[in-house]
Design a protein around this motif. Structure first.
Motif, PDB file in Angstrom:
ATOM      1  N   GLU A   1       0.818  -1.212   0.000  1.00  0.00           N
ATOM      2  CA  GLU A   1       0.000   0.000   0.000  1.00  0.00           C
ATOM      3  C   GLU A   1       0.856   1.269   0.000  1.00  0.00           C
ATOM      4  O   GLU A   1       0.339   2.371   0.155  1.00  0.00           O
ATOM      5  N   GLY A   2       2.189   1.113  -0.157  1.00  0.00           N
ATOM      6  CA  GLY A   2       3.071   2.265  -0.303  1.00  0.00           C
ATOM      7  C   GLY A   2       3.768   2.731   0.967  1.00  0.00           C
ATOM      8  O   GLY A   2       4.498   3.723   0.941  1.00  0.00           O
ATOM      9  N   PHE A   3       3.577   2.028   2.075  1.00  0.00           N
ATOM     10  CA  PHE A   3       4.252   2.403   3.319  1.00  0.00           C
ATOM     11  C   PHE A   3       5.682   1.886   3.324  1.00  0.00           C
ATOM     12  O   PHE A   3       5.959   0.801   2.814  1.00  0.00           O
ATOM     13  N   ASN A   4       6.596   2.675   3.888  1.00  0.00           N
ATOM     14  CA  ASN A   4       7.992   2.285   4.043  1.00  0.00           C
ATOM     15  C   ASN A   4       8.123   1.628   5.418  1.00  0.00           C
ATOM     16  O   ASN A   4       8.131   2.314   6.437  1.00  0.00           O
ATOM     17  N   VAL A   5       8.213   0.294   5.441  1.00  0.00           N
ATOM     18  CA  VAL A   5       8.147  -0.473   6.680  1.00  0.00           C
ATOM     19  C   VAL A   5       9.418  -1.283   6.892  1.00  0.00           C
ATOM     20  O   VAL A   5       9.886  -1.971   5.980  1.00  0.00           O
ATOM     21  N   GLU A   6       9.952  -1.189   8.098  1.00  0.00           N
ATOM     22  CA  GLU A   6      11.044  -2.049   8.551  1.00  0.00           C
ATOM     23  C   GLU A   6      10.511  -2.815   9.755  1.00  0.00           C
ATOM     24  O   GLU A   6       9.799  -2.246  10.584  1.00  0.00           O
ATOM     25  N   ASN A   7      10.832  -4.090   9.840  1.00  0.00           N
ATOM     26  CA  ASN A   7      10.395  -4.899  10.974  1.00  0.00           C
ATOM     27  C   ASN A   7      11.550  -5.186  11.915  1.00  0.00           C
ATOM     28  O   ASN A   7      12.712  -5.174  11.498  1.00  0.00           O
ATOM     29  N   THR A   8      11.212  -5.458  13.173  1.00  0.00           N
ATOM     30  CA  THR A   8      12.227  -5.972  14.090  1.00  0.00           C
ATOM     31  C   THR A   8      12.556  -7.388  13.638  1.00  0.00           C
ATOM     32  O   THR A   8      11.857  -7.968  12.801  1.00  0.00           O
ATOM     33  N   GLN A   9      13.621  -7.960  14.168  1.00  0.00           N
ATOM     34  CA  GLN A   9      14.161  -9.198  13.615  1.00  0.00           C
ATOM     35  C   GLN A   9      13.897 -10.449  14.450  1.00  0.00           C
ATOM     36  O   GLN A   9      14.565 -11.452  14.294  1.00  0.00           O
ATOM     37  N   GLY A  10      12.938 -10.370  15.356  1.00  0.00           N
ATOM     38  CA  GLY A  10      12.620 -11.547  16.152  1.00  0.00           C
ATOM     39  C   GLY A  10      13.294 -11.562  17.505  1.00  0.00           C
ATOM     40  O   GLY A  10      13.169 -12.531  18.250  1.00  0.00           O
ATOM     41  N   GLU A  11      14.022 -10.479  17.832  1.00  0.00           N
ATOM     42  CA  GLU A  11      14.636 -10.411  19.149  1.00  0.00           C
ATOM     43  C   GLU A  11      13.551 -10.379  20.227  1.00  0.00           C
ATOM     44  O   GLU A  11      12.428  -9.970  19.972  1.00  0.00           O
ATOM     45  N   ASP A  12      13.880 -10.826  21.414  1.00  0.00           N
ATOM     46  CA  ASP A  12      12.943 -10.818  22.541  1.00  0.00           C
ATOM     47  C   ASP A  12      12.857  -9.384  23.059  1.00  0.00           C
ATOM     48  O   ASP A  12      13.762  -8.907  23.745  1.00  0.00           O
ATOM     49  N   LEU A  13      11.785  -8.685  22.739  1.00  0.00           N
ATOM     50  CA  LEU A  13      11.649  -7.271  23.082  1.00  0.00           C
ATOM     51  C   LEU A  13      11.509  -7.035  24.585  1.00  0.00           C
ATOM     52  O   LEU A  13      11.702  -5.911  25.046  1.00  0.00           O
ATOM     53  N   ASP A  14      11.209  -8.063  25.351  1.00  0.00           N
ATOM     54  CA  ASP A  14      11.215  -7.925  26.809  1.00  0.00           C
ATOM     55  C   ASP A  14      12.634  -7.712  27.325  1.00  0.00           C
ATOM     56  O   ASP A  14      12.840  -7.085  28.351  1.00  0.00           O
TER      57      ASP A  14
END
Length: 173
Positions: free
Chosen positions: A44-57
């Motif tokens: 839909e045209g958004f510039n998206v980067e995802n986190t890489q699966g690290e434990d965010l806690d």
């Protein structure tokens, strides 16, 4: 317009809500690994980067080091033991986040086969609001919706009337 294009009702509602509050010119850090919805955002045209699966806690370095304009988290906070810590680590001034709501007639979700696919928290809307406010966010917009199933029984009937998902747009105070 969206009929038949998305595998889940929540994708359509989430995308409409996102488009209402976030411009495609803004960079997004989406918490969680790449997933079907982050793929939809990109299409839909958004510039998206995802986190890489690290434990965010344990490790919020991707969040604290991010230069993104907006942080999104769609059905992520229910899996965290300490969502407050994650919310405090966000440097940007805009967030869009959704959570499944606690259903009074069903236990919290817990996969029998995937140790990560379980809900530590299932929020009531006021609890999620309070969490955001305590972490320094002001809710600007919110929406709840149901998630009916095509099964037979008391619980499936209740899902037609009981909101299951809650999404908010908030800005840093």
């Amino acid at each position: 317009m969206y009929e038949g294009q998305f595998p889940h009702k929540r994708y359509k509602i989430t995308l409409d809500f996102l488009k209402k509050h976030v411009s495609t010119s803004e960079n997004i850090l989406d918490l969680g690994v790449e997933n079907p919805f982050s793929t939809i955002m990109k299409s839909e045209g958004f510039n998206v980067e995802n986190t890489q699966g690290e434990d965010l806690d344990i490790d919020t370095s991707t969040i604290t080091n991010s230069e993104a304009d907006v942080i999104t988290a769609f059905e992520i906070f229910e899996h965290l033991l300490s969502p407050f810590t994650v919310l405090q680590s966000i440097k940007t001034n805009k967030i869009v986040m959704s959570v499944p709501l606690k259903l009074w007639f069903a236990s919290a979700y817990r996969s029998k086969t995937d140790k990560w696919d379980r809900h530590y928290h299932e929020f009531e809307d006021w609890q999620f609001d309070w969490l955001l406010e305590k972490a320094g966010w002001k809710i600007i917009d919110r929406k709840k919706w149901t998630n009916p199933t095509k099964k037979i029984g008391i619980r499936p009937i209740l899902r037609w009337f009981t909101p299951r998902y809650y999404i908010v747009y908030a800005e840093r105070i």
